[in-house]
Structures are given as structure tokens and as C-alpha cells.
Enzyme design. Structure first.
Site, PDB file in Angstrom:
ATOM      1  CD  GLU A  46      42.002  36.958  38.943  1.00  0.00           C
ATOM      2  OE1 GLU A  46      40.878  37.298  38.466  1.00  0.00           O
ATOM      3  OE2 GLU A  46      43.073  37.592  38.605  1.00  0.00           O
ATOM      4  NE  ARG A  50      34.871  35.222  35.665  1.00  0.00           N
ATOM      5  CZ  ARG A  50      35.766  35.367  34.623  1.00  0.00           C
ATOM      6  NH1 ARG A  50      35.573  34.522  33.479  1.00  0.00           N
ATOM      7  NH2 ARG A  50      36.424  36.566  34.404  1.00  0.00           N
ATOM      8  CB  THR A  74      34.547  37.603  39.143  1.00  0.00           C
ATOM      9  OG1 THR A  74      35.500  36.614  38.330  1.00  0.00           O
ATOM     10  CG2 THR A  74      33.367  38.087  38.776  1.00  0.00           C
ATOM     11  CE  LYS A 134      40.674  42.091  35.913  1.00  0.00           C
ATOM     12  NZ  LYS A 134      39.768  41.090  36.523  1.00  0.00           N
TER      13      LYS A 134
END
Length: 214
Positions: A46, A50, A74, A134
Site C-alpha cells: 500500500e 501523502r 489515504t 480497514k
């Protein structure tokens, strides 16, 4: 309602006990990092959105490391899903969920793992067909105690627990019946990445891959 993403996301979450959550500042690190993680037994990666290098890194991994299954993290808006797909991501992970994201993710080319931290959030996502979620932020939200409490009334939901998890407590999460895997950044420390210590990251990956879900 049928759980719409069970095939792709379910198989993804069971490929390895740990999904590395990676922040890539330098796109040149992407390919050697991915190769080290795959060699260490962690093929699902993953890359968080960011940094400005994230999508370039995803594209490089998708094109040059065929044994890696790369996704984005994100993910906060529908445009992030589209950008992830264009970069070659196979999945996308969000810290939470919003009505717009839920609508956009239904039938999207990229499999979506939405975030939940409460029973209400988990139930809402399940009603929309997302039975794999998640659990974030795992430690701050209540850790394994909360997960075990959720398992009784919501036995059909499975989680990838992320947030405050490292080698020391990952095993406790993996022993929890509704946890399919965990996510964490401890496998790819920033200092090792900056130093190009891919052998060291491979060793950390092997250590994490040796963990097993209960």
C-alpha cells in the site's frame, strides 16, 4: 445485500499477514523497495497518497515489479480512486468512508477497502456491500478488545487492522477471529529507505511474513 467486493479484496487480504503501508518521498525508491518486500514474502503493498511521488511510485511498481500487488492508501475522494486506477493500482484503502466515496467505489475498477472504527460505521459499510474493511486507527480506537467485541454481533465482517501496529503486537491482532491481516509501516522505516537498505527491509519483511493469522 451481496457483498460486492468479496472476491478481489478477500483474496488480497489473505495473501500475507502484513500489508506494508509505505510513504514514498523519492520515486526512485519504489522499484527496489517493492522488490525487497516481494522477496521477503509481502507481495501486497500500500503506497499512501501523502506525497507528490506516490502515484509515480505506484506506476513504476505496477510496470516493473510483476509479482507485487500495489495499491494506494489515504484515498479520500472519488478522484483519488480514478487516479489510482490510472497509475495501475489494484486496490485502494481509505482511513474512513464518505457517501461520495461509497458511491464511486461501487463497481469501480479498483477494489476498495474502506475504513471503520465503530460498530455503526462497520454496519453502514456492510449494508453497502463492503464486508471487508480497514479497522483504523486500530490502537487508538480500542485495539483487539474492540475487535473482539465487534465479532459477536457482526461476525460476517473482516478487518485489516492498521494504526499503531508493529511487530510486538501484530500477533495479537492476527489471533483475533475477525482480523484477516494487519497493515503497518514498521516494515519500511524511513531511515532504511533513505539509505537504500533494501536488504534490511527484506529482512524485516521476512520477519513480518512469518506471522500468521489465527
Amino acid at each position: 445485500m451481496t457483498l460486492i467486493e468479496t472476491v478481489s479484496i478477500e483474496s488480497l487480504l489473505h495473501l500475507a499477514p502484513v500489508i506494508p503501508v509505505v510513504v514514498i518521498e523519492d520515486p526512485a525508491h519504489a522499484v527496489p523497495l517493492a522488490r525487497a518486500l516481494v522477496a521477503g514474502g509481502l507481495p501486497v503493498i500500500e503506497v499512501t497518497l501523502r506525497t507528490g511521488a506516490a502515484l509515480e511510485a505506484v506506476r513504476a511498481i505496477a510496470e516493473e515489479v510483476p509479482d507485487a500487488i500495489v495499491g494506494t492508501g489515504t484515498v479520500r475522494r472519488p478522484a483519488d480512486l480514478d487516479a489510482s486506477a490510472e497509475a495501475g493500482a489494484r486496490f485502494a484503502v481509505s482511513p474512513g468512508a464518505s457517501p461520495d466515496l461509497i458511491a464511486a467505489a461501487r463497481g469501480h475498477a479498483v477494489g476498495w477497502l474502506p475504513g471503520a472504527a465503530t460498530a455503526s460505521e462497520a454496519m453502514t459499510l456492510a449494508e453497502h456491500g463492503f464486508g471487508f474493511q480497514k479497522f483504523f486507527p486500530a490502537e487508538a480506537a480500542g485495539g483487539t478488545a474492540l475487535l473482539r467485541s465487534l465479532h459477536g454481533p457482526l461476525p460476517e465482517i473482516r478487518f485489516c487492522a492498521t494504526g499503531g501496529i508493529g511487530l510486538g503486537n501484530a500477533g495479537d491482532y492476527l489471533a483475533t477471529p475477525n482480523v484477516a491481516c494487519v497493515g503497518g509501516s514498521w516494515v519500511t522505516p524511513a531511515k532504511r529507505m533513505a539509505a537504500g537498505d533494501w536488504a534490511g527491509i527484506e529482512r524485516l519483511a521476512r520477519e513480518a511474513a512469518a506471522l500468521r493469522a489465527g
